[in-house]
Enzyme design. Structure first.
Site, mmCIF file in Angstrom:
data_model
loop_
_atom_site.group_PDB
_atom_site.id
_atom_site.type_symbol
_atom_site.label_atom_id
_atom_site.label_comp_id
_atom_site.label_asym_id
_atom_site.label_seq_id
_atom_site.Cartn_x
_atom_site.Cartn_y
_atom_site.Cartn_z
ATOM 1 N NE ARG A 174 0.047 14.658 10.944
ATOM 2 C CZ ARG A 174 -0.488 15.111 9.806
ATOM 3 N NH1 ARG A 174 -1.772 15.411 9.756
ATOM 4 N NH2 ARG A 174 0.238 15.247 8.729
ATOM 5 C CG ASP B 95 2.436 10.148 2.626
ATOM 6 O OD1 ASP B 95 2.391 10.434 1.420
ATOM 7 O OD2 ASP B 95 2.346 10.983 3.539
ATOM 8 N N GLY C 219 -2.486 21.661 -0.706
ATOM 9 C CA GLY C 219 -2.141 22.792 -1.552
ATOM 10 C C GLY C 219 -3.246 22.962 -2.598
ATOM 11 N NE ARG D 235 2.142 -20.237 12.893
ATOM 12 C CZ ARG D 235 2.929 -20.832 13.795
ATOM 13 N NH1 ARG D 235 2.503 -21.889 14.453
ATOM 14 N NH2 ARG D 235 4.126 -20.368 14.013
ATOM 15 C CE1 TYR E 30 1.705 -25.988 14.468
ATOM 16 C CE2 TYR E 30 3.038 -27.610 15.630
ATOM 17 C CZ TYR E 30 2.939 -26.453 14.872
ATOM 18 O OH TYR E 30 4.071 -25.761 14.528
ATOM 19 C CG ASN F 241 6.981 -27.979 16.063
ATOM 20 O OD1 ASN F 241 6.332 -27.923 17.100
ATOM 21 N ND2 ASN F 241 7.077 -26.977 15.235
ATOM 22 N NE ARG G 34 3.682 -42.146 27.997
ATOM 23 C CZ ARG G 34 3.588 -40.833 28.117
ATOM 24 N NH1 ARG G 34 2.414 -40.263 28.226
ATOM 25 N NH2 ARG G 34 4.657 -40.104 28.145
HETATM 26 C C1 UD1 Z 1 2.063 18.176 0.409
HETATM 27 C C2 UD1 Z 1 2.018 19.270 -0.645
HETATM 28 C C3 UD1 Z 1 0.580 19.734 -0.827
HETATM 29 C C4 UD1 Z 1 -0.270 18.578 -1.219
HETATM 30 C C5 UD1 Z 1 -0.154 17.428 -0.203
HETATM 31 C C6 UD1 Z 1 -0.831 16.190 -0.730
HETATM 32 C C7 UD1 Z 1 4.148 20.501 -0.585
HETATM 33 C C8 UD1 Z 1 4.856 21.701 -0.073
HETATM 34 N N1 UD1 Z 1 2.859 20.366 -0.244
HETATM 35 O O1 UD1 Z 1 1.640 18.756 1.635
HETATM 36 O O2 UD1 Z 1 0.511 20.736 -1.853
HETATM 37 O O3 UD1 Z 1 -1.637 18.995 -1.330
HETATM 38 O O4 UD1 Z 1 1.230 17.080 0.026
HETATM 39 O O5 UD1 Z 1 -0.852 15.172 0.218
HETATM 40 O O6 UD1 Z 1 4.745 19.724 -1.299
HETATM 41 N N2 UD1 Z 1 8.810 14.901 2.838
HETATM 42 C C9 UD1 Z 1 10.164 14.654 2.898
HETATM 43 N N3 UD1 Z 1 10.982 15.600 3.409
HETATM 44 C C10 UD1 Z 1 10.532 16.827 3.825
HETATM 45 C C11 UD1 Z 1 9.143 17.058 3.762
HETATM 46 C C12 UD1 Z 1 8.303 16.086 3.259
HETATM 47 O O7 UD1 Z 1 10.618 13.579 2.494
HETATM 48 O O8 UD1 Z 1 11.354 17.644 4.262
HETATM 49 C C13 UD1 Z 1 7.929 13.870 2.269
HETATM 50 C C14 UD1 Z 1 6.991 13.250 3.302
HETATM 51 O O9 UD1 Z 1 7.550 12.074 3.848
HETATM 52 C C15 UD1 Z 1 5.769 12.933 2.460
HETATM 53 C C16 UD1 Z 1 5.785 13.986 1.375
HETATM 54 O O10 UD1 Z 1 7.101 14.475 1.307
HETATM 55 O O11 UD1 Z 1 5.877 11.649 1.849
HETATM 56 C C17 UD1 Z 1 4.795 15.110 1.630
HETATM 57 O O12 UD1 Z 1 5.128 15.800 2.818
HETATM 58 P P1 UD1 Z 1 4.023 16.305 3.821
HETATM 59 O O13 UD1 Z 1 4.696 17.022 4.920
HETATM 60 O O14 UD1 Z 1 3.103 15.201 4.149
HETATM 61 O O15 UD1 Z 1 3.294 17.393 2.901
HETATM 62 P P2 UD1 Z 1 1.850 18.003 3.072
HETATM 63 O O16 UD1 Z 1 1.875 19.095 4.067
HETATM 64 O O17 UD1 Z 1 0.864 16.933 3.232
HETATM 65 CA CA CA Z 2 0.945 14.549 3.691
#
Ligand code: UD1
Ligand code: CA
Length: 453
Positions: free
Chosen positions: A18, A109, A145, A320, A353, A373, A427
């Site tokens: 997304r 994330d 959840g 920079r 610069y 440069n 020059r």
């Molecule tokens: C998850 C929770 C949910 C909670 C929400 C909060 C679960 C089943 N659900 O849902 O209860 O309210 O986060 O934001 O845990 N990831 C992996 N591998 C996988 C799946 C996910 O590494 O196979 C990682 C994703 O990169 C992410 C995190 O786990 O960092 C959460 O996964 P995501 O699919 O975003 O879960 P949500 O549906 O948001």
């Molecule tokens: Ca999520």
């Protein structure tokens, strides 16, 4: 907290579709630092702690590199198939099996999470809880959840896809951060199945299993701002706003003067001395330190630069990477610097610069000066001595050295070194060669060809 060992597992294997970006989701920046780096910076660190990051297939190189850059001790694991959060945790089984006292699971994330919350999550484990879940009241709980609390006790977490109409009204949600007692964690997580509407292994099912085993699961609450998960560019922008508000407040609390703090953008690692002033509409990228009494005037843009005490920058200056300003140095409007050390008291007041250069103390560089440069092939350095004077609209063709106390007349094109205290005007090399442009293009094309053999 003392004495308990802790393993933090950060889940970062999500595809992040997304975000609509070629860049893995957790490598997007907030306040000049990647989402992953923010989480890793908040995770428990120091003696007795260890860290594992679970990355997706094809992201090993970039994401694992970033993890090790921030935490050289990070272990990385690849989750080859994306079968759910519990499945992702088990990708790090090798790190979990030795059994640290505390096992903390975090998402890569959620960049706004604080070190304090990590510490609060671990505390109930020491008091006998088997599982601690971070909860928050969501303004809009859709997608999260829901925490099912019965008689003050956490009994289950219900994912959005499995929820009943009645449970839909619950606003207390799972933030994603969980802490397990390390002794029982692996047994519990291994029991999680995938008999649900998505066929995924939900880590959240750990709560029900803990209850059925007669163990204790509990909730720690926090505010929604701290646990915002980033799935889209819009959420990335929201997180940036929350982070900027935090950084501005911290800067003001530390004594920085800002008359329009809401227009100033800081980086997570910006550091300030005493009595620093930042005028409205300034953008500060990563790696900037600003010493005591320095003033950054409006509309300036700074990255990876060090600003000496009482130095002045801008308005409308661009600093920079690799810029270093000595005490009391002055950079004025429409001046750009790069990989340039300007010693104490140097003045570069207008339209100039300065790149790949060293400028000695108290040198004065006139309007419209350019350190040339780049000759189309190589970058070369310019050295300007202490107390030198460079007249307006001069081109210093690098590599070139202007001596201490030397004087370059306005409009000069300097292609040869100028000795100490000497005067250079006009020059210093004037030739015209026919057909040069064509030859230059040919040489450039040759230089671009991959080397063979
Ligand atoms: C998850 C929770 C949910 C909670 C929400 C909060 C679960 C089943 N659900 O849902 O209860 O309210 O986060 O934001 O845990 N990831 C992996 N591998 C996988 C799946 C996910 O590494 O196979 C990682 C994703 O990169 C992410 C995190 O786990 O960092 C959460 O996964 P995501 O699919 O975003 O879960 P949500 O549906 O948001
Ligand atoms: Ca999520």
């Amino acid at each position: 907290m003392t004495g308990r060992s802790c393993l933090t597992v950060v889940l970062a294997a999500g595809e992040g579709t997304r975000m609509r970006s070629a860049l893995p989701k957790v490598l997007h920046p907030v306040a000049g630092r990647t989402l992953l780096a923010h989480v890793l910076a908040a995770a428990p660190a120091g003696p007795g702690t260890s860290l594992a990051v679970v990355v997706g297939p094809g992201q090993e190189a970039a994401v694992a590199d970033e993890a090790r850059r921030v935490r050289p001790d990070a272990m990385t694991f690849v989750q080859n198939e994306r079968l759910g959060t519990a499945h992702a945790v088990l990708a790090a089984r090798e790190a979990i099996a030795p059994g640290a006292d505390d096992l903390v699971i975090a998402f890569g994330d959620t960049p706004l999470i604080s070190a304090d919350t990590f510490a609060r999550m671990r505390a109930p484990l020491h008091a006998g809880a088997s599982l601690v879940v971070l909860g928050f009241h969501a303004a809009d709980p859709t997608g999260y959840g829901r925490l099912i609390v019965d008689d003050g006790r956490l009994t289950a977490i219900r994912e959005q896809a499995e929820i009943s109409a009645e449970e839909r009204r619950i606003t207390l949600c799972n933030a994603g951060l969980m802490a397990f007692d390390g002794r029982t964690a692996l047994q519990i997580i291994e029991k999680i199945g995938n008999a649900n509407s998505k066929g995924e292994y939900y880590l959240t099912d750990a709560v029900g299993i803990v209850r059925e085993s007669g163990l204790k699961a509990t909730v720690i609450e926090t505010g929604e701002d701290e646990v915002r998960g980033i799935n889209t560019k819009a959420q990335l922008a929201e997180a940036e706003q929350v982070m900027q508000a935090r950084l501005r407040k911290a800067a003001l609390d530390a004594g920085v003067t800002m008359t329009g703090p809401e227009t100033v953008f800081l980086a997570a690692d910006t550091s300030f001395g005493k009595d620093v002033t930042i005028e409205p509409y300034v953008v500060i990228g990563p790696g900037v330190t600003i010493a005591d009494g320095a003033v950054i005037h409006s509309f300036s843009h700074l990255i990876q630069s060090s600003i000496g005490s009482k130095a002045q920058v801008g308005p409308y200056a661009r600093l920079r990477p690799g810029t270093s300003l000595g005490e009391g140095a002055k950079i004025g409007n429409f001046v750009e610097t790069k990989a340039a050390v300007l010693e104490a008291g140097v003045k570069v007041n207008h339209l100039t610069y300065v790149g790949d250069a060293h400028v000695g103390a108290r040198a004065n560089i006139g309007a419209g000066t350019v350190t040339c440069n780049y000759d189309g092939f190589n970058k070369s350095r310019t050295e300007i001595g202490e107390g030198a004077f460079i007249g307006s609209n001069s081109s210093l063709v690098a590599p070139v050295k202007i001596g201490n106390g030397a004087y370059v007349g306005a409009g000069s094109v300097v292609t040869r070194n100028v000795p100490d205290d000497a005067l250079a005007v006009g020059r210093s090399q004037q030739t015209a060669r026919e057909g040069w442009a064509k030859r230059f293009r040919e040489m450039k094309a040759l230089a671009r060809k991959p080397k063979t053999g």
